[in-house]
Motif scaffolding. Sequence first.
Motif, PDB file in Angstrom:
ATOM      1  N   GLU A 145      30.078   9.213   3.960  1.00 43.57           N
ATOM      2  CA  GLU A 145      29.223   8.207   3.664  1.00 43.57           C
ATOM      3  C   GLU A 145      28.151   7.925   4.494  1.00 43.57           C
ATOM      4  OE1 GLU A 145      32.360   8.083   3.325  1.00 43.57           O
ATOM      5  OE2 GLU A 145      32.375   8.015   1.214  1.00 43.57           O
ATOM      6  N   LEU A 146      28.437   7.935   5.927  1.00 46.54           N
ATOM      7  CA  LEU A 146      27.579   7.784   6.980  1.00 46.54           C
ATOM      8  C   LEU A 146      26.639   8.916   6.956  1.00 46.54           C
ATOM      9  CD1 LEU A 146      26.569   6.593   9.652  1.00 46.54           C
ATOM     10  CD2 LEU A 146      28.307   7.983  10.867  1.00 46.54           C
ATOM     11  N   TYR A 147      26.825  10.173   6.509  1.00 45.94           N
ATOM     12  CA  TYR A 147      25.935  11.286   6.611  1.00 45.94           C
ATOM     13  C   TYR A 147      24.961  11.111   5.402  1.00 45.94           C
ATOM     14  CZ  TYR A 147      24.243  16.085   6.655  1.00 45.94           C
ATOM     15  OH  TYR A 147      23.433  17.043   6.559  1.00 45.94           O
ATOM     16  N   GLU A 148      25.519  10.693   4.369  1.00 42.94           N
ATOM     17  CA  GLU A 148      24.647  10.322   3.264  1.00 42.94           C
ATOM     18  C   GLU A 148      23.544   9.422   3.775  1.00 42.94           C
ATOM     19  OE1 GLU A 148      24.425   8.710  -1.146  1.00 42.94           O
ATOM     20  OE2 GLU A 148      26.454   9.524  -0.264  1.00 42.94           O
ATOM     21  N   ARG A 149      23.766   8.337   4.420  1.00 42.48           N
ATOM     22  CA  ARG A 149      22.640   7.430   4.803  1.00 42.48           C
ATOM     23  C   ARG A 149      21.748   8.191   5.842  1.00 42.48           C
ATOM     24  NH1 ARG A 149      27.169   4.080   5.871  1.00 42.48           N
ATOM     25  NH2 ARG A 149      26.616   3.540   8.088  1.00 42.48           N
ATOM     26  N   ALA A 150      22.251   9.070   6.721  1.00 42.83           N
ATOM     27  CA  ALA A 150      21.546   9.750   7.687  1.00 42.83           C
ATOM     28  C   ALA A 150      20.525  10.671   6.984  1.00 42.83           C
ATOM     29  CB  ALA A 150      22.244  10.395   8.805  1.00 42.83           C
ATOM     30  N   ALA A 151      21.120  11.291   5.883  1.00 43.69           N
ATOM     31  CA  ALA A 151      20.271  12.366   5.066  1.00 43.69           C
ATOM     32  C   ALA A 151      19.228  11.689   4.475  1.00 43.69           C
ATOM     33  CB  ALA A 151      21.013  13.048   4.242  1.00 43.69           C
ATOM     34  N   SER A 152      19.215  10.366   4.038  1.00 46.64           N
ATOM     35  CA  SER A 152      18.604   9.604   3.295  1.00 46.64           C
ATOM     36  C   SER A 152      17.394   9.339   4.149  1.00 46.64           C
ATOM     37  CB  SER A 152      19.105   8.318   2.605  1.00 46.64           C
ATOM     38  OG  SER A 152      18.090   7.640   1.999  1.00 46.64           O
ATOM     39  N   HIS A 153      17.551   8.720   5.311  1.00 48.81           N
ATOM     40  CA  HIS A 153      16.627   8.666   6.368  1.00 48.81           C
ATOM     41  C   HIS A 153      15.600   9.930   6.786  1.00 48.81           C
ATOM     42  CE1 HIS A 153      14.829   6.172   9.421  1.00 48.81           C
ATOM     43  NE2 HIS A 153      14.672   7.382  10.136  1.00 48.81           N
ATOM     44  N   ALA A 154      16.377  11.110   6.642  1.00 45.44           N
ATOM     45  CA  ALA A 154      15.500  12.104   6.864  1.00 45.44           C
ATOM     46  C   ALA A 154      14.488  12.536   5.888  1.00 45.44           C
ATOM     47  CB  ALA A 154      16.595  13.443   7.293  1.00 45.44           C
ATOM     48  N   ALA A 155      15.008  12.351   4.578  1.00 43.85           N
ATOM     49  CA  ALA A 155      14.214  12.649   3.340  1.00 43.85           C
ATOM     50  C   ALA A 155      13.092  11.700   3.527  1.00 43.85           C
ATOM     51  CB  ALA A 155      15.053  12.652   2.282  1.00 43.85           C
ATOM     52  N   ALA A 156      13.319  10.506   3.746  1.00 44.12           N
ATOM     53  CA  ALA A 156      12.043   9.777   3.826  1.00 44.12           C
ATOM     54  C   ALA A 156      11.012   9.895   4.997  1.00 44.12           C
ATOM     55  CB  ALA A 156      12.701   8.074   4.053  1.00 44.12           C
ATOM     56  N   GLU A 157      11.492  10.464   6.003  1.00 47.30           N
ATOM     57  CA  GLU A 157      10.737  10.620   6.970  1.00 47.30           C
ATOM     58  C   GLU A 157       9.780  11.955   6.609  1.00 47.30           C
ATOM     59  OE1 GLU A 157      12.543   9.483  11.661  1.00 47.30           O
ATOM     60  OE2 GLU A 157      12.538  11.532  10.930  1.00 47.30           O
ATOM     61  N   LEU A 158      10.567  12.939   5.978  1.00 47.51           N
ATOM     62  CA  LEU A 158       9.711  14.155   5.602  1.00 47.51           C
ATOM     63  C   LEU A 158       8.666  13.792   4.576  1.00 47.51           C
ATOM     64  CD1 LEU A 158       9.397  17.341   5.062  1.00 47.51           C
ATOM     65  CD2 LEU A 158      11.354  16.852   3.324  1.00 47.51           C
ATOM     66  N   ARG A 159       8.985  12.847   3.497  1.00 48.16           N
ATOM     67  CA  ARG A 159       8.096  12.512   2.518  1.00 48.16           C
ATOM     68  C   ARG A 159       7.086  11.784   3.138  1.00 48.16           C
ATOM     69  NH1 ARG A 159       9.020  13.258  -2.476  1.00 48.16           N
ATOM     70  NH2 ARG A 159       6.920  12.998  -2.937  1.00 48.16           N
ATOM     71  N   ALA A 160       7.247  10.748   4.318  1.00 44.84           N
ATOM     72  CA  ALA A 160       6.301  10.115   4.668  1.00 44.84           C
ATOM     73  C   ALA A 160       5.172  10.792   5.640  1.00 44.84           C
ATOM     74  CB  ALA A 160       6.844   9.086   5.854  1.00 44.84           C
ATOM     75  N   ARG A 161       5.743  11.976   5.915  1.00 41.48           N
ATOM     76  CA  ARG A 161       4.584  12.819   6.656  1.00 41.48           C
ATOM     77  C   ARG A 161       3.943  13.671   5.657  1.00 41.48           C
ATOM     78  NH1 ARG A 161       6.949  13.288  11.921  1.00 41.48           N
ATOM     79  NH2 ARG A 161       5.537  14.740  12.587  1.00 41.48           N
ATOM     80  N   GLY A 162       4.066  13.732   4.492  1.00 43.03           N
ATOM     81  CA  GLY A 162       3.358  14.587   3.490  1.00 43.03           C
ATOM     82  C   GLY A 162       3.865  15.986   3.210  1.00 43.03           C
ATOM     83  N   GLY A 163       5.354  15.994   3.796  1.00 39.93           N
ATOM     84  CA  GLY A 163       6.363  17.130   3.261  1.00 39.93           C
ATOM     85  C   GLY A 163       6.997  16.874   2.100  1.00 39.93           C
ATOM     86  N   HIS A 164       7.553  17.989   1.235  1.00 40.04           N
ATOM     87  CA  HIS A 164       8.160  17.979  -0.045  1.00 40.04           C
ATOM     88  C   HIS A 164       9.343  18.515  -0.278  1.00 40.04           C
ATOM     89  CE1 HIS A 164       3.403  18.765  -1.034  1.00 40.04           C
ATOM     90  NE2 HIS A 164       3.703  17.382  -1.011  1.00 40.04           N
ATOM     91  N   LEU A 165       9.511  19.879   0.613  1.00 36.35           N
ATOM     92  CA  LEU A 165      10.933  20.382   0.352  1.00 36.35           C
ATOM     93  C   LEU A 165      11.406  20.474   1.779  1.00 36.35           C
ATOM     94  CD1 LEU A 165      12.435  21.739  -1.951  1.00 36.35           C
ATOM     95  CD2 LEU A 165      11.277  23.967  -1.324  1.00 36.35           C
ATOM     96  N   ALA A 166      12.993  20.273   1.733  1.00 39.01           N
ATOM     97  CA  ALA A 166      13.595  20.342   2.972  1.00 39.01           C
ATOM     98  C   ALA A 166      14.768  21.572   2.952  1.00 39.01           C
ATOM     99  CB  ALA A 166      14.353  19.157   3.061  1.00 39.01           C
ATOM    100  N   LEU A 167      14.422  22.475   3.952  1.00 36.43           N
ATOM    101  CA  LEU A 167      15.403  23.497   4.132  1.00 36.43           C
ATOM    102  C   LEU A 167      16.545  22.963   5.170  1.00 36.43           C
ATOM    103  CD1 LEU A 167      13.135  26.418   4.823  1.00 36.43           C
ATOM    104  CD2 LEU A 167      13.952  25.450   2.646  1.00 36.43           C
ATOM    105  N   VAL A 168      17.822  22.834   4.597  1.00 36.79           N
ATOM    106  CA  VAL A 168      18.817  22.290   5.196  1.00 36.79           C
ATOM    107  C   VAL A 168      20.136  23.417   5.243  1.00 36.79           C
ATOM    108  CG1 VAL A 168      20.238  20.412   5.431  1.00 36.79           C
ATOM    109  CG2 VAL A 168      18.125  20.069   4.295  1.00 36.79           C
ATOM    110  N   SER A 169      20.916  23.502   6.611  1.00 34.37           N
ATOM    111  CA  SER A 169      21.973  24.420   6.556  1.00 34.37           C
ATOM    112  C   SER A 169      23.002  23.381   5.957  1.00 34.37           C
ATOM    113  CB  SER A 169      22.066  24.645   7.938  1.00 34.37           C
ATOM    114  OG  SER A 169      21.244  25.997   8.442  1.00 34.37           O
ATOM    115  N   ALA A 170      24.050  24.071   4.913  1.00 34.01           N
ATOM    116  CA  ALA A 170      25.076  23.522   4.638  1.00 34.01           C
ATOM    117  C   ALA A 170      26.045  24.250   4.273  1.00 34.01           C
ATOM    118  CB  ALA A 170      24.767  22.564   3.657  1.00 34.01           C
ATOM    119  N   LEU A 171      25.942  25.404   3.865  1.00 36.37           N
ATOM    120  CA  LEU A 171      26.645  26.226   3.141  1.00 36.37           C
ATOM    121  C   LEU A 171      27.550  27.329   3.988  1.00 36.37           C
ATOM    122  CD1 LEU A 171      24.400  27.292  -0.036  1.00 36.37           C
ATOM    123  CD2 LEU A 171      25.798  25.226   0.469  1.00 36.37           C
ATOM    124  N   ASP A 172      27.071  27.621   5.196  1.00 35.01           N
ATOM    125  CA  ASP A 172      27.900  28.494   6.056  1.00 35.01           C
ATOM    126  C   ASP A 172      29.223  27.863   6.378  1.00 35.01           C
ATOM    127  OD1 ASP A 172      25.583  30.325   5.740  1.00 35.01           O
ATOM    128  OD2 ASP A 172      24.551  29.523   7.639  1.00 35.01           O
TER     129      ASP A 172
END
Length: 772
Positions: free
Chosen positions: A153-180
């Motif tokens: 739950e805490l990580y979900e909130r942090a990920a949401s903030h990261a997405a908002a920062e990306l879009r606010a800067r004009g970015g669209h698609l996030a590359l995120v390590s998760a599967l290793d």
Amino acid sequence: MNTLQRQQVQTPLYHDPAAPVDARVADLLARMTLREKVGQLNQRMYGWNAYRRRPDGEFELTRALYEETDRFEGLGALYGLLRADAWSGVDHSTGADAQAGPALAHLVQRHVLERSRLGIPALFVEEVPHGLMALDGTVLPVNLAVGATWDPELYERAASHAAAELRARGGHLALVSALDIARDPRWGRTEECFGEDPYLAARLTEALVRGMQGNAAEQVGFSSDKAPVVLKHFAGQGATVGGRNSAESELGPRELHEIHLPAARAGVRAGAAGVMAAYNEVDGIPCSANGPLLNRLLRENWGFEGLVMADGLAVDRLARITGDKVSAGALALNSGIDLSLWDEGFTHLAEAVERGLVKESALDAAVSRVLALKFRLGLFEHPYMTPELPPASGEDGRSLSTALARSAVTLLHNKAGVLPVDPARVSRMAVIGPHSATTAHQLGDYTAPQRPGTGTSVLAALNRLTFPGTEVRHAPGCALTGDDRSGIPEAVAAAAASDLAVLVLGGSSARTPDTEFDANGAARTIVSEMTCGEGVDLAGLRLGQAQHALLDAVTATGTPTVVVLVQGRPHAVPEAAERAAALLTAWYPGPWGGEAIAEILLGHTAPTGRLPVSVPRSAAQLPVYYNHKDTEYGSYVDEDAEPLYSFGQGLTYTSFEYGVPNIVRDGTSYGVSCEVDVTNTGERAGCSVVQLYIRPLRTTVWPRTLELRAFQSVDLAPGECRTVAFTLGVDQLAQVGVDLERTVLPGSVEIRVAESARGALDAVPAVLDVQG
């Protein structure tokens, strides 16, 4: 013909935002030339080469960008327009900060649209490994630290903030390590893993997708503060031979399905927009050329309809087995790759079609997936959308980063109860070690340059937060790497004159401008103090020689010593377990990690972190992950075979007692749940992470010793007892069958509930007979 009819004739269907995405894609695809289609599948440029900053501070586009957009009459995707680090060479003097980023994205997008005959916008693709990797982006603790929180739950909130920062800067698609999955800590990218366990990784991957994308099941597109994610890496990259980056993975199909695919499956079910094919090969087939993995399993069996991206230059590597880059590009496309990354092979796809190596229908399918994502993002209606950065659940980036860091700090032992620091016993404190007064080594790999003054070191935090009247002495003692011991006498003197020594040791993934890089950005020639990160694999797991000498010298003073490890992998430091009064690991806790560490040392908050990986005694033991096959493992003649600390382990400032689990028939999917009483037997309030493991007894496949299948955090006051209940459904009881399908198999299963994997082996189990 009336006005409305004339507008319908003049306006192409793909420009109609009310039309279904599939219809818009089909209409646009039918209007495109082969050249334009190929352009949509290429992500050739390094984004930082698309612009330059003039002396007046304004940005201008480069000839390289003009040539790239002219080549395919537009641009499919652009990687790293906002990226800043030692590899790109971008810093605050040359790159776009939070205020300039949207204008730069607007400038580039406008150019792309002007060069595109059909007005197709570009996808701006950015690294978001632990926060947006751009100037002024919020840096979060690395994934291994996130795994230590056991807090989706805490990580979900942090990920949401990261997405908002990306879009606010004009970015669209996030590359995120998760599967290793971290199966060999010698691998330099261990810090990018959530841990060694597939269930824990799956829950955090779901949280990541929900946080960044929102609830994809309820929407066709993405809101302006959400970003589609590409989950990497698919699959098995965490188990390469010898822990060497990009090496082969000697995985049988069962190991792949049981350990390395569950997180990806969870991410796909959560609606992830994309996955990235890994560098490694599995059973002789490179992931970027693995049709059975990408086409059959991912798309056909799992129903994945999103984008599959190749890792950097992975397509061109296939020329080793195909003979040239044209056939390499054809092989990758036919195997399921939609979008390349920096490769030449995909630039020749038109030739591959003409030579009969690729059917245009296969090319169209890949282009359709790229276009569909652009339509879902609303780029045709709002190509320049730069919304204001909204708060994430009312929390700013710093508070979220600090909260994650605080939750990740894991107390491994606390002899004689020296923690939390007692002001009645400690009036003089020595803060020692190469990590004690710096934030640079707290950040992890894939981190943008930080502005001066960003973050808080352990020393600065202790000076600010410690009790009034406490004298704090400081001595670095030694460098992070090498064997220079000249600073040890000063450190010994500081420790000997103090009531408590805080010794901050560990590794570093900090890249510097003098680091040499491969073409894909991996560190090649290691310089300075970099001991972890992509390309920085170790044969052993020891700290630098001088750090071990410093540890020996400080603990020999007799002053109670608290060792804090700041690290991107579990280092083997058995001496700390033997000689330190207390031992904590904080992983790479991010810029404000020093504050989180100090709060826990001083008792302002209690530690709640739990190990996401087993900690070995030495590299000679590897592998030491807890969930090995349930066979009669022998020990070593010359060393203990058990890990120094087990998966799931972590102490707090109180103690807990667990009752025997009780199976309750309750009408759920399989008619059962598990209840266990947990009691706080200490004198302080505290949090316990209650972990449920299964141990199959009678089953149709050879079982693992233990498998984590559920966990809950429970906060208890002193003396308080609470019943914790777990539903035993498919997620808890399913196993990979003989046919490699995940299903509930008939047989008997032990249900064990404890505070760690080691504790679960000793716990009294409940036995459940399961009908498939």
